[in-house]
Scaffold this motif. Structure first.
Motif, PDB file in Angstrom:
ATOM      1  N   MET A   2      83.070  28.388  92.157  1.00 28.60           N
ATOM      2  CA  MET A   2      82.183  29.318  91.492  1.00 28.60           C
ATOM      3  C   MET A   2      83.032  30.295  90.671  1.00 28.60           C
ATOM      4  SD  MET A   2      79.492  31.873  93.264  1.00 28.60           S
ATOM      5  CE  MET A   2      77.895  31.791  92.589  1.00 28.60           C
ATOM      6  N   THR A   3      82.635  30.512  89.430  1.00 27.95           N
ATOM      7  CA  THR A   3      83.387  31.419  88.569  1.00 27.95           C
ATOM      8  C   THR A   3      82.942  32.860  88.816  1.00 27.95           C
ATOM      9  OG1 THR A   3      81.790  31.204  86.782  1.00 27.95           O
ATOM     10  CG2 THR A   3      83.652  29.680  86.773  1.00 27.95           C
ATOM     11  N   PRO A   4      83.860  33.803  88.695  1.00 26.40           N
ATOM     12  CA  PRO A   4      83.487  35.199  88.896  1.00 26.40           C
ATOM     13  C   PRO A   4      82.581  35.684  87.768  1.00 26.40           C
ATOM     14  CG  PRO A   4      85.747  35.034  88.122  1.00 26.40           C
ATOM     15  CD  PRO A   4      85.261  33.638  88.370  1.00 26.40           C
ATOM     16  N   PRO A   5      81.743  36.681  88.061  1.00 20.48           N
ATOM     17  CA  PRO A   5      80.873  37.198  87.002  1.00 20.48           C
ATOM     18  C   PRO A   5      81.704  37.785  85.866  1.00 20.48           C
ATOM     19  CG  PRO A   5      80.601  38.453  89.042  1.00 20.48           C
ATOM     20  CD  PRO A   5      81.577  37.364  89.313  1.00 20.48           C
ATOM     21  N   ARG A   6      81.221  37.621  84.655  1.00 19.07           N
ATOM     22  CA  ARG A   6      81.920  38.133  83.481  1.00 19.07           C
ATOM     23  C   ARG A   6      81.286  39.441  83.053  1.00 19.07           C
ATOM     24  NH1 ARG A   6      82.887  32.832  79.729  1.00 19.07           N
ATOM     25  NH2 ARG A   6      83.538  31.478  81.396  1.00 19.07           N
ATOM     26  N   GLU A   7      82.115  40.297  82.536  1.00 21.83           N
ATOM     27  CA  GLU A   7      81.625  41.549  81.976  1.00 21.83           C
ATOM     28  C   GLU A   7      82.144  41.673  80.559  1.00 21.83           C
ATOM     29  OE1 GLU A   7      82.242  45.081  84.184  1.00 21.83           O
ATOM     30  OE2 GLU A   7      81.606  44.182  86.060  1.00 21.83           O
ATOM     31  N   LEU A   8      81.358  42.305  79.726  1.00 25.95           N
ATOM     32  CA  LEU A   8      81.732  42.489  78.334  1.00 25.95           C
ATOM     33  C   LEU A   8      81.331  43.893  77.922  1.00 25.95           C
ATOM     34  CD1 LEU A   8      82.720  41.197  75.662  1.00 25.95           C
ATOM     35  CD2 LEU A   8      80.347  40.571  75.248  1.00 25.95           C
ATOM     36  N   THR A   9      82.273  44.614  77.384  1.00 22.67           N
ATOM     37  CA  THR A   9      81.991  45.951  76.869  1.00 22.67           C
ATOM     38  C   THR A   9      82.387  45.980  75.404  1.00 22.67           C
ATOM     39  OG1 THR A   9      82.442  46.954  79.015  1.00 22.67           O
ATOM     40  CG2 THR A   9      82.484  48.407  77.107  1.00 22.67           C
ATOM     41  N   LEU A  10      81.452  46.336  74.552  1.00 23.33           N
ATOM     42  CA  LEU A  10      81.717  46.431  73.115  1.00 23.33           C
ATOM     43  C   LEU A  10      81.458  47.857  72.659  1.00 23.33           C
ATOM     44  CD1 LEU A  10      79.870  43.200  71.974  1.00 23.33           C
ATOM     45  CD2 LEU A  10      82.315  43.488  72.275  1.00 23.33           C
ATOM     46  N   GLN A  11      82.289  48.322  71.767  1.00 20.74           N
ATOM     47  CA  GLN A  11      82.085  49.623  71.145  1.00 20.74           C
ATOM     48  C   GLN A  11      82.137  49.424  69.649  1.00 20.74           C
ATOM     49  OE1 GLN A  11      85.129  52.225  72.655  1.00 20.74           O
ATOM     50  NE2 GLN A  11      84.078  52.526  74.583  1.00 20.74           N
ATOM     51  N   PHE A  12      81.207  50.045  68.957  1.00 20.18           N
ATOM     52  CA  PHE A  12      81.150  49.934  67.509  1.00 20.18           C
ATOM     53  C   PHE A  12      81.326  51.314  66.900  1.00 20.18           C
ATOM     54  CE2 PHE A  12      78.709  46.384  69.167  1.00 20.18           C
ATOM     55  CZ  PHE A  12      79.248  45.328  68.467  1.00 20.18           C
ATOM     56  N   LEU A  13      82.108  51.373  65.849  1.00 18.81           N
ATOM     57  CA  LEU A  13      82.372  52.620  65.151  1.00 18.81           C
ATOM     58  C   LEU A  13      81.626  52.595  63.828  1.00 18.81           C
ATOM     59  CD1 LEU A  13      83.998  55.264  64.987  1.00 18.81           C
ATOM     60  CD2 LEU A  13      85.814  53.940  63.885  1.00 18.81           C
ATOM     61  N   ALA A  14      80.776  53.593  63.611  1.00 21.82           N
ATOM     62  CA  ALA A  14      80.031  53.670  62.361  1.00 21.82           C
ATOM     63  C   ALA A  14      80.968  54.124  61.247  1.00 21.82           C
ATOM     64  CB  ALA A  14      78.863  54.636  62.503  1.00 21.82           C
ATOM     65  N   GLU A  15      81.086  53.311  60.222  1.00 15.14           N
ATOM     66  CA  GLU A  15      81.888  53.640  59.055  1.00 15.14           C
ATOM     67  C   GLU A  15      81.019  54.377  58.048  1.00 15.14           C
ATOM     68  OE1 GLU A  15      83.612  50.030  57.646  1.00 15.14           O
ATOM     69  OE2 GLU A  15      84.474  49.536  59.593  1.00 15.14           O
ATOM     70  N   PRO A  16      81.628  55.024  57.066  1.00 13.17           N
ATOM     71  CA  PRO A  16      80.827  55.772  56.081  1.00 13.17           C
ATOM     72  C   PRO A  16      79.739  54.939  55.406  1.00 13.17           C
ATOM     73  CG  PRO A  16      83.116  56.384  55.878  1.00 13.17           C
ATOM     74  CD  PRO A  16      83.061  55.251  56.874  1.00 13.17           C
ATOM     75  N   ALA A  17      80.002  53.662  55.161  1.00 18.39           N
ATOM     76  CA  ALA A  17      79.002  52.804  54.515  1.00 18.39           C
ATOM     77  C   ALA A  17      77.840  52.463  55.443  1.00 18.39           C
ATOM     78  CB  ALA A  17      79.655  51.524  54.022  1.00 18.39           C
ATOM     79  N   ASP A  18      77.984  52.710  56.753  1.00 15.61           N
ATOM     80  CA  ASP A  18      76.960  52.381  57.740  1.00 15.61           C
ATOM     81  C   ASP A  18      75.970  53.517  57.962  1.00 15.61           C
ATOM     82  OD1 ASP A  18      78.521  50.122  58.065  1.00 15.61           O
ATOM     83  OD2 ASP A  18      79.506  50.881  59.873  1.00 15.61           O
ATOM     84  N   VAL A  19      76.175  54.639  57.277  1.00 13.74           N
ATOM     85  CA  VAL A  19      75.421  55.859  57.548  1.00 13.74           C
ATOM     86  C   VAL A  19      74.700  56.317  56.288  1.00 13.74           C
ATOM     87  CG1 VAL A  19      75.677  58.256  58.313  1.00 13.74           C
ATOM     88  CG2 VAL A  19      77.149  56.501  59.275  1.00 13.74           C
ATOM     89  N   CYS A  61      78.438  37.452  73.950  1.00 11.19           N
ATOM     90  CA  CYS A  61      77.957  37.045  75.280  1.00 11.19           C
ATOM     91  C   CYS A  61      77.691  35.546  75.333  1.00 11.19           C
ATOM     92  CB  CYS A  61      76.686  37.814  75.637  1.00 11.19           C
ATOM     93  SG  CYS A  61      76.939  39.564  75.943  1.00 11.19           S
ATOM     94  N   ALA A  62      76.985  35.029  74.342  1.00 13.75           N
ATOM     95  CA  ALA A  62      76.638  33.602  74.342  1.00 13.75           C
ATOM     96  C   ALA A  62      77.882  32.729  74.270  1.00 13.75           C
ATOM     97  CB  ALA A  62      75.703  33.293  73.172  1.00 13.75           C
ATOM     98  N   ALA A  63      78.840  33.093  73.437  1.00 13.24           N
ATOM     99  CA  ALA A  63      80.061  32.300  73.316  1.00 13.24           C
ATOM    100  C   ALA A  63      80.845  32.321  74.632  1.00 13.24           C
ATOM    101  CB  ALA A  63      80.918  32.835  72.176  1.00 13.24           C
ATOM    102  N   GLY A  64      80.828  33.455  75.321  1.00 13.64           N
ATOM    103  CA  GLY A  64      81.493  33.525  76.616  1.00 13.64           C
ATOM    104  C   GLY A  64      80.802  32.677  77.664  1.00 13.64           C
ATOM    105  N   TRP A  65      79.470  32.689  77.660  1.00 16.12           N
ATOM    106  CA  TRP A  65      78.720  31.922  78.657  1.00 16.12           C
ATOM    107  C   TRP A  65      78.882  30.427  78.469  1.00 16.12           C
ATOM    108  CZ3 TRP A  65      74.179  35.583  77.485  1.00 16.12           C
ATOM    109  CH2 TRP A  65      74.289  36.731  78.285  1.00 16.12           C
ATOM    110  N   CYS A  66      78.876  29.974  77.208  1.00 11.83           N
ATOM    111  CA  CYS A  66      78.945  28.530  76.976  1.00 11.83           C
ATOM    112  C   CYS A  66      80.359  28.058  76.672  1.00 11.83           C
ATOM    113  CB  CYS A  66      77.991  28.123  75.856  1.00 11.83           C
ATOM    114  SG  CYS A  66      78.487  28.669  74.219  1.00 11.83           S
ATOM    115  N   SER A  67      81.309  28.975  76.636  1.00  7.34           N
ATOM    116  CA  SER A  67      82.716  28.651  76.346  1.00  7.34           C
ATOM    117  C   SER A  67      82.872  27.889  75.042  1.00  7.34           C
ATOM    118  CB  SER A  67      83.342  27.854  77.499  1.00  7.34           C
ATOM    119  OG  SER A  67      83.289  28.596  78.688  1.00  7.34           O
ATOM    120  N   GLY A  68      82.109  28.292  74.054  1.00  8.74           N
ATOM    121  CA  GLY A  68      82.178  27.626  72.755  1.00  8.74           C
ATOM    122  C   GLY A  68      81.434  28.406  71.700  1.00  8.74           C
TER     123      GLY A  68
END
Length: 66
Positions: free
Chosen positions: A1-18, A40-47
């Motif tokens: 059994m594989t251990p549970p995966r965790e994913l943390t993403l942070q996004f920085l708003a650039e001047p063009a995004d505001v 998340c999907a790529a991690g779950w399906c390994s592809g």
């Protein structure tokens, strides 16, 4: 059994995004959601994965910068 995966993403708003009011554009937030979903999907399906459907997004409050 594989251990549970965790994913943390942070996004920085650039001047063009505001807008001139200092709030992040809703389209940029949707892009970040799509990128997080892909990671998340790529991690779950390994592809490669694609977004087929996104629904039910409701913006309740603006995202302020700073």
């Amino acid at each position: 059994m594989t251990p549970p995966r965790e994913l943390t993403l942070q996004f920085l708003a650039e001047p063009a995004d505001v807008n001139f009011g200092g709030k992040v554009h809703g389209g940029m937030v949707m892009k970040w959601i799509d990128q997080a979903g892909y990671a998340c999907a790529a991690g779950w399906c390994s592809g490669y994965a694609v977004t087929v459907y996104v629904g039910g997004i409701r913006f309740l409050r603006p995202i302020q910068i700073g």
